[in-house]
Design a protein around this motif. Structure first.
Motif, PDB file in Angstrom:
ATOM      1  N   GLY A   1       0.845  -1.204  -0.063  1.00 25.97           N
ATOM      2  CA  GLY A   1      -0.018  -0.092   0.026  1.00 25.97           C
ATOM      3  C   GLY A   1       0.907   1.129   0.037  1.00 25.97           C
ATOM      4  N   ASP A   2       2.074   1.008  -0.371  1.00 25.31           N
ATOM      5  CA  ASP A   2       3.097   2.222  -0.343  1.00 25.31           C
ATOM      6  C   ASP A   2       3.141   2.875  -1.494  1.00 25.31           C
ATOM      7  N   TYR A   3       2.415   2.334  -2.770  1.00 31.23           N
ATOM      8  CA  TYR A   3       2.541   2.838  -4.074  1.00 31.23           C
ATOM      9  C   TYR A   3       0.995   2.789  -4.562  1.00 31.23           C
ATOM     10  N   VAL A   4       0.567   3.636  -5.204  1.00 30.33           N
ATOM     11  CA  VAL A   4      -0.629   3.845  -6.166  1.00 30.33           C
ATOM     12  C   VAL A   4      -0.284   3.470  -7.526  1.00 30.33           C
ATOM     13  N   PRO A   5      -0.693   2.289  -8.060  1.00 29.85           N
ATOM     14  CA  PRO A   5      -0.216   2.116  -9.676  1.00 29.85           C
ATOM     15  C   PRO A   5      -0.961   2.944 -10.410  1.00 29.85           C
ATOM     16  N   SER A   6      -0.549   3.248 -11.581  1.00 25.96           N
ATOM     17  CA  SER A   6      -1.354   4.065 -12.520  1.00 25.96           C
ATOM     18  C   SER A   6      -2.414   3.264 -13.076  1.00 25.96           C
ATOM     19  N   LEU A   7      -3.296   3.810 -13.612  1.00 23.33           N
ATOM     20  CA  LEU A   7      -4.530   3.138 -14.094  1.00 23.33           C
ATOM     21  C   LEU A   7      -4.200   1.953 -15.189  1.00 23.33           C
ATOM     22  N   LEU A   8      -3.064   2.281 -15.926  1.00 22.58           N
ATOM     23  CA  LEU A   8      -2.658   1.222 -16.939  1.00 22.58           C
ATOM     24  C   LEU A   8      -1.930   0.140 -16.520  1.00 22.58           C
ATOM     25  N   LEU A   9      -1.213   0.347 -15.177  1.00 25.46           N
ATOM     26  CA  LEU A   9      -0.543  -0.798 -14.449  1.00 25.46           C
ATOM     27  C   LEU A   9      -1.842  -1.507 -13.753  1.00 25.46           C
ATOM     28  N   GLY A  10      -2.712  -0.846 -13.169  1.00 30.50           N
ATOM     29  CA  GLY A  10      -3.702  -1.543 -12.479  1.00 30.50           C
ATOM     30  C   GLY A  10      -4.784  -2.522 -13.422  1.00 30.50           C
ATOM     31  N   ILE A  11      -4.722  -2.050 -14.688  1.00 30.77           N
ATOM     32  CA  ILE A  11      -5.644  -2.943 -15.691  1.00 30.77           C
ATOM     33  C   ILE A  11      -4.737  -4.017 -16.091  1.00 30.77           C
ATOM     34  N   ASN A  12      -3.455  -3.704 -16.299  1.00 26.20           N
ATOM     35  CA  ASN A  12      -2.527  -5.028 -16.600  1.00 26.20           C
ATOM     36  C   ASN A  12      -2.371  -5.855 -15.484  1.00 26.20           C
ATOM     37  N   ILE A  13      -2.559  -5.397 -14.275  1.00 28.30           N
ATOM     38  CA  ILE A  13      -2.408  -6.458 -13.184  1.00 28.30           C
ATOM     39  C   ILE A  13      -3.625  -7.365 -13.237  1.00 28.30           C
ATOM     40  N   CYS A  14      -4.838  -6.735 -13.392  1.00 24.66           N
ATOM     41  CA  CYS A  14      -6.029  -7.245 -13.330  1.00 24.66           C
ATOM     42  C   CYS A  14      -6.263  -8.242 -14.670  1.00 24.66           C
ATOM     43  N   GLU A  15      -5.498  -7.818 -15.736  1.00 29.50           N
ATOM     44  CA  GLU A  15      -5.490  -8.833 -16.681  1.00 29.50           C
ATOM     45  C   GLU A  15      -4.951 -10.326 -16.477  1.00 29.50           C
ATOM     46  N   VAL A  16      -3.727  -9.788 -16.009  1.00 32.26           N
ATOM     47  CA  VAL A  16      -3.010 -11.090 -15.491  1.00 32.26           C
ATOM     48  C   VAL A  16      -3.858 -11.855 -14.482  1.00 32.26           C
ATOM     49  N   PHE A  17      -4.705 -11.465 -13.817  1.00 31.49           N
ATOM     50  CA  PHE A  17      -5.371 -12.150 -12.861  1.00 31.49           C
ATOM     51  C   PHE A  17      -6.846 -12.681 -13.158  1.00 31.49           C
ATOM     52  N   GLY A  18      -7.119 -12.056 -14.597  1.00 31.13           N
ATOM     53  CA  GLY A  18      -8.413 -12.408 -15.024  1.00 31.13           C
ATOM     54  C   GLY A  18      -9.551 -11.831 -14.260  1.00 31.13           C
ATOM     55  N   GLU A  19      -9.469 -10.765 -13.528  1.00 31.04           N
ATOM     56  CA  GLU A  19     -10.579 -10.023 -12.599  1.00 31.04           C
ATOM     57  C   GLU A  19     -10.744  -8.562 -13.125  1.00 31.04           C
ATOM     58  N   LYS A  20     -11.759  -8.270 -12.552  1.00 28.69           N
ATOM     59  CA  LYS A  20     -12.321  -6.941 -12.909  1.00 28.69           C
ATOM     60  C   LYS A  20     -11.498  -6.042 -11.807  1.00 28.69           C
TER      61      LYS A  20
END
Length: 70
Positions: A38-57
């Motif tokens: 929780g020390d770093y807030v990811p960019s929207l693009l990074l957040g989307i990429n992470i969600c795609e890896v997990f297959g989650e919304k």
């Protein structure tokens, strides 16, 4: 407002190391560790990429403090 996340939990479900997830989304292992803590807030693009890896919304991985957990 504080951004919370389930990155560590989801990463463990897929048996991925921080390094492996970092390689998949194009960041360093330290960035993933910082997001998980929780020390770093990811960019929207990074957040989307992470969600795609997990297959989650997005809302299943990230939420702001005060929102009801699902």
């Amino acid at each position: 407002m504080i951004l919370k996340n389930r990155v560590k939990e989801m990463r463990a479900r897929l048996s991925l190391t921080q390094e492996q997830l970092a390689l998949k989304v194009g960041v360093t292992r330290q960035t993933i560790a910082s997001i998980e803590k929780g020390d770093y807030v990811p960019s929207l693009l990074l957040g989307i990429n992470i969600c795609e890896v997990f297959g989650e919304k997005m809302e299943n991985i990230f939420w702001t403090e005060g929102e009801e957990e699902k």
